[in-house]
Design an enzyme around this catalytic site. Structure first.
Site, PDB file in Angstrom:
ATOM      1  N   LEU A 236      23.287 -35.965   8.614  1.00 44.72           N
ATOM      2  CA  LEU A 236      22.432 -35.407   7.566  1.00 44.72           C
ATOM      3  C   LEU A 236      21.945 -34.048   8.035  1.00 44.72           C
ATOM      4  O   LEU A 236      21.005 -33.933   8.827  1.00 44.72           O
ATOM      5  CB  LEU A 236      21.262 -36.349   7.268  1.00 44.72           C
ATOM      6  N   ASP A 237      22.590 -33.001   7.538  1.00 44.32           N
ATOM      7  CA  ASP A 237      22.325 -31.643   7.996  1.00 44.32           C
ATOM      8  C   ASP A 237      20.965 -31.141   7.504  1.00 44.32           C
ATOM      9  O   ASP A 237      20.641 -31.263   6.318  1.00 44.32           O
ATOM     10  CB  ASP A 237      23.434 -30.715   7.483  1.00 44.32           C
ATOM     11  N   ALA A 238      20.184 -30.564   8.433  1.00 42.45           N
ATOM     12  CA  ALA A 238      18.909 -29.898   8.109  1.00 42.45           C
ATOM     13  C   ALA A 238      17.999 -30.783   7.264  1.00 42.45           C
ATOM     14  O   ALA A 238      17.220 -30.290   6.450  1.00 42.45           O
ATOM     15  CB  ALA A 238      19.180 -28.571   7.393  1.00 42.45           C
ATOM     16  N   VAL A 239      18.080 -32.078   7.475  1.00 39.89           N
ATOM     17  CA  VAL A 239      17.385 -33.023   6.584  1.00 39.89           C
ATOM     18  C   VAL A 239      15.867 -32.937   6.695  1.00 39.89           C
ATOM     19  O   VAL A 239      15.153 -33.306   5.761  1.00 39.89           O
ATOM     20  CB  VAL A 239      17.890 -34.467   6.852  1.00 39.89           C
TER      21      VAL A 239
END
Length: 586
Positions: A236-239
């Protein structure tokens, strides 16, 4: 009953949705979520606290097109290289975003459902997933300003008309935590007049608005597509930036954690062997919150490890690394850490907050600049620019010491770093360039104008094959690191959840004890972090007298349990009472 399945899916899903969207009909929204995932509302939950990994798990991090061969799809080239040269060294492949994009080497996604034709096709991803566990990037916080969604936003049509977060430019947004120096808001002309959209990272990366359940449902459709294509691990990128409330820091908000719990709930019911990893490049204590109560991320990135380990190796002092490791809580069963030293991004500096002094941080930054590194900055809430990350290849970062500069110990220092990463609690992950000892790509920086390009070199396969088959440092790094991975993968004491205990052997020797979950294998890892020989007595390790102790790295047997051991600069030992055997994890 211990380890019994939790309650049925539907009531748990409704509870999450009530917390996220208290003003909406949670039952109706839950029905939509279940229909999107094709799940029965009465589906039982998988057994909690089950570890979905073992000591055989090692991850490769790579772009889909890092390896290129003329006339061949890069995803096919990558698969063939991994299958023929890395099948004994890794178990999983993290494919960085492989979709059509407009900037940031993939992280400005234009279409989440299509493989970038320049990299290959979905069939290549599915074939890779038949031989390795595949982790895909879910770029969930933002998408490209050139995406169909954003074009629809400007035109006021669906899908996309309400997908992006807007803010009043007259509001006080000074408390918002920023990872960049660009203005937070971007002015956009739309069919309905001037709008100001939120851009946490760049003006080509417009933040999505998860206050709208339509955005959540759209991402559920995307996730299900990835699952159908064989992806089982999700990054989960930059969540951490997902939910916004003006007047707050807009990072790590409760709604963000609740959405992660909801995504995990649905994903693990669809495919119980799936794994969620949160990418939260933030101070260590904040990062740890993303485990939740073993109900959010299965794995979190150990973001403090790269700067602290590199700092130790270039200064010869492991005090801060040791202090940090002692403060890290053992991960609950069913969760663990993702350990890495380099990635497609730089060496994050926010994770050193509270761990390194300003003077020590300045020394590290100046040393990395001396070795060819670049510094990227962010804007603080006070409006000042502050170093955010160091952009440098791992090979160059370890080319010398802070005191003397470049020296003859670069390779030894590099292998020592790999040894530390592989032996710590957690799953180790190698950025592909750390397998080859790829140097700073200054030409690519000049071509792109982006500091991060320094560690995003593109290898022509003929050049790489030549480098790996002739006496170069690339060959030496590749052969030595992959040999070490094979040793590591065989040891039960290196299970990601095996016991870990830090040893106190001064500021020059970094040491800890690992013990397998069944307590049969004990392993002492001791590293010389300096450019001078260092000695210690085996009596300091409390070796079991009835066991035979062997260094798994050199295969030397130590019969005198009270003897003295001298480690050459950056040499290390993995001293074990039993030798393990490789397990197959795929």
């Amino acid at each position: 009953m211990e380890n019994a399945p939790l309650s049925h899916l539907e009531p748990r899903l409704i509870a999450h949705l009530q917390t996220i969207y208290p003003q909406l009909n949670s039952k109706e929204l839950a029905d939509q979520c279940l229909a999107t995932f094709h799940l029965d509302p009465a589906t039982e939950s998988p057994r909690p606290h089950k570890s979905l990994w073992d000591q055989g798990d090692i991850m490769l991090i790579t772009y889909a097109d890092t390896l290129r061969r003329e006339g061949e799809a890069p995803l096919e080239t990558l698969h063939q290289f991994a299958k023929t040269s890395l099948s004994d060294a890794i178990s999983a492949v993290h494919l960085l975003p492989f979709f059509p994009y407009s900037s940031d080497d993939g992280f400005s996604v234009m279409d989440y459902t299509t493989v970038n034709p320049s990299s290959g096709k979905w069939s290549h991803v599915t074939q890779l997933a038949q031989d390795f566990k595949v982790m895909g990037d879910l770029v969930i916080n933002h998408c490209s300003s050139r995406s169909m969604w954003f074009e629809n936003f400007k035109a006021g049509t669906h899908p996309g008309a309400n997908f992006f977060y807007e803010a009043d430019p007259t509001l006080d947004l000074s408390a918002v935590v920023r990872p960049r120096t660009s203005p937070l808001l971007r002015e956009v002309q739309t069919k309905h007049g001037e709008k100001h959209v939120w851009c946490t990272f760049s003006h080509d990366q417009v933040d999505l608005n998860f206050e709208r359940p339509e955005v959540l449902l759209e991402f559920l459709r995307i996730i299900r597509l990835y699952l159908e294509k064989g992806i089982r691990w999700f990054r989960l990128d930059a969540v951490a930036f997902l939910w916004k409330i003006p007047g707050t820091s807009c990072i790590n908000l409760p709604q963000t954690h609740e959405i992660i719990r909801l995504l995990r709930l649905l994903i693990e019911h669809y495919a119980p062997e799936s794994v969620i990893i949160t990418e939260t490049n933030i101070p260590n204590q904040e990062n740890l919150t993303y485990f939740g109560n073993a109900n959010e991320a299965h794995l979190i990135y150990n973001f403090s490890l790269p700067p602290l380990l590199i700092n130790s190796l270039v200064t010869g002092n492991c005090s801060h690394l040791k202090q940090w490791l002692m403060s890290m809580p053992p991960a609950q069963q069913g969760t663990t850490y993702l350990n890495f030293l380099a990635s497609h991004d730089g060496i994050g500096l926010r994770p050193t907050e509270g761990l390194l002094s300003e003077w020590e941080l300045d020394t590290l930054i100046n040393t990395m600049k001396r070795f060819g590194g670049k510094i990227s900055s962010r804007t603080t809430p006070q409006g000042e620019a502050k170093p955010y990350e160091i952009n440098i290849s791992l090979w160059n970062a370890l080319s010398g010491s802070a005191q003397q500069g470049p020296d003859q110990w670069q390779f030894a220092r590099f292998l020592c770093a790999a040894g530390v990463m592989m032996s710590l609690e957690g799953v180790p992950a190698f950025y592909i360039h750390s397998l080859f000892g790829t140097e700073n790509d200054l030409e690519r920086v000049e071509n792109t104008g982006q500091f991060r390009s320094i560690n995003r070199h593109i290898w022509d396969m003929e050049d790489l094959e030549h480098a790996l088959n002739t006496p170069t440092h690339h060959q030496k790094v590749f052969q030595s690191v992959t040999k070490l991975t094979k040793v590591r993968r065989a040891q039960p004491a290196f299970h990601p959840n095996a016991t870990q205990y830090v040893l106190h052997m001064g500021e020059n020797l970094f040491a800890f004890w690992r013990q397998s979950i069944d307590r049969r294998q004990s392993l002492f890892a001791v590293y010389n972090m300096t450019d001078q020989p260092q000695s210690f007595n085996l009596s300091e390790l409390n070796l079991i007298a009835t066991d035979t102790w062997t260094d798994l790295v050199s295969e030397q047997v130590y019969e005198d349990h009270l003897g003295k051991v001298t480690l050459m600069p950056y040499q290390f030992v993995w001293l074990a009472n039993k030798k393990g055997r490789i397990t197959q994890t795929k």
